[in-house]
Scaffold this active site. Structure first.
Site, PDB file in Angstrom:
ATOM      1  N   ASP A  14       0.884  -1.151   0.000  1.00 26.74           N
ATOM      2  CA  ASP A  14       0.000   0.000   0.000  1.00 26.74           C
ATOM      3  C   ASP A  14       0.935   1.218   0.000  1.00 26.74           C
ATOM      4  O   ASP A  14       2.109   1.105   0.370  1.00 26.74           O
ATOM      5  CB  ASP A  14      -0.848  -0.063   1.276  1.00 26.74           C
ATOM      6  CG  ASP A  14      -1.646   1.196   1.502  1.00 26.74           C
ATOM      7  OD1 ASP A  14      -2.416   1.576   0.617  1.00 26.74           O
ATOM      8  OD2 ASP A  14      -1.488   1.801   2.578  1.00 26.74           O
ATOM      9  N   ASP A  16      -0.026   5.084   0.743  1.00 26.85           N
ATOM     10  CA  ASP A  16      -0.291   6.082   1.787  1.00 26.85           C
ATOM     11  C   ASP A  16      -0.275   5.426   3.162  1.00 26.85           C
ATOM     12  O   ASP A  16      -1.086   4.548   3.443  1.00 26.85           O
ATOM     13  CB  ASP A  16      -1.681   6.710   1.580  1.00 26.85           C
ATOM     14  CG  ASP A  16      -1.772   7.514   0.298  1.00 26.85           C
ATOM     15  OD1 ASP A  16      -0.770   8.115  -0.089  1.00 26.85           O
ATOM     16  OD2 ASP A  16      -2.861   7.536  -0.304  1.00 26.85           O
TER      17      ASP A  16
END
Ligand code: B16
Ligand code: MG
Length: 225
Positions: A14, A16
């Site tokens: 991922d 952020d």
């Protein structure tokens, strides 16, 4: 303890909140939008938005208040404008501790590396962080229709990496992202408090000091996906 290492051929990160702390910028942009629109919002409310798409995040903030589609669109555009301003000055200095070392170790070990982000700004951020050449695949907010907690973005990343879901591990900071990884049939590594990412196969405070060797050893002790 399991006596064999899981056959993980790819790690999907991922973006952020995992490789860089843009989760804070998402919060600041939503706070500004909410304050201007007179909608109640704070850091605690923001925690529930981690990993959700822009529209889904706004829907959570709006709650049962009713707005036209035009107003919703205008609010999303406004928030994104604030966010884009905040990410302008990102450089490789904003990579979170441990991220670059792990990316390099994975590359050296011949493990494929992908991004599975719900953000439509992911490519801009990847370029600013200077990590594009360390990635084999990018799946972002433009890649799929259903956002996390649906598994789609991670399944798309795995197909770009030409791997089966069970050959992939996902690194996530969001409850919705961990749910998406598990729904995809992948190994899930959660970063942050157990209240948020405790459903993952293993939980770490951050990537600081984390090595691929350690991750494999810890996943070998987890219940297989
Ligand atoms: P954008 P990730 C997600 O990115 C963020 O966690 C979430 O807060 C944000 O709303 C979403 O991207 C959409 O971002 O507005 O830039 O398209 O954590 O999946 O990398
Ligand atoms: Mg995240």
């Amino acid at each position: 303890m399991s006596n064999h290492l899981p056959q993980i051929q790819g790690v999907i990160f991922d973006l952020d909140g995992v490789l860089t702390d843009t989760a804070e910028f998402h919060y600041q942009a939503w706070q500004k939008l909410a304050d201007e629109a007179g909608l109640p919002f704070d850091r605690e409310a923001n925690e529930a938005l981690r990993g959700l798409s822009r529209r889904e995040s706004l829907m959570q903030i709006v709650g049962d208040r009713s707005f036209s589609e035009e107003t919703i669109q205008a609010m999303m555009d406004k928030k994104n404008g604030y966010y884009v301003d905040l990410i302008q000055n990102i450089t490789s200095a904003e990579l979170l501790p441990g991220a670059l070392a792990l990316l390099d170790e994975l590359r050296q070990a011949g493990v494929k590396v992908g991004i599975g982000s719900g953000s439509k700004n992911a490519r801009t951020i990847i370029d600013k962080l200077g990590i594009a050449d360390r990635l084999d695949a990018i799946a972002d907010g433009y890649s799929v229709k259903n956002s996390k907690p649906a598994p789609d973005v991670f399944l798309h990343a795995a197909s770009l990496l030409e791997l089966e879901p069970s050959q992939c591990a996902v690194v996530e900071d969001a409850g919705a992202g961990v749910a998406a990884a598990l729904a995809a049939g992948m190994w899930a590594i959660g970063l942050g408090p157990a209240e948020r990412v405790g459903a993952a196969h293993m939980v770490l405070p951050s990537l600081d000091g984390v090595t691929w060797t350690d991750l494999q050893a810890k996943l070998a002790q987890a219940k297989p996906c």
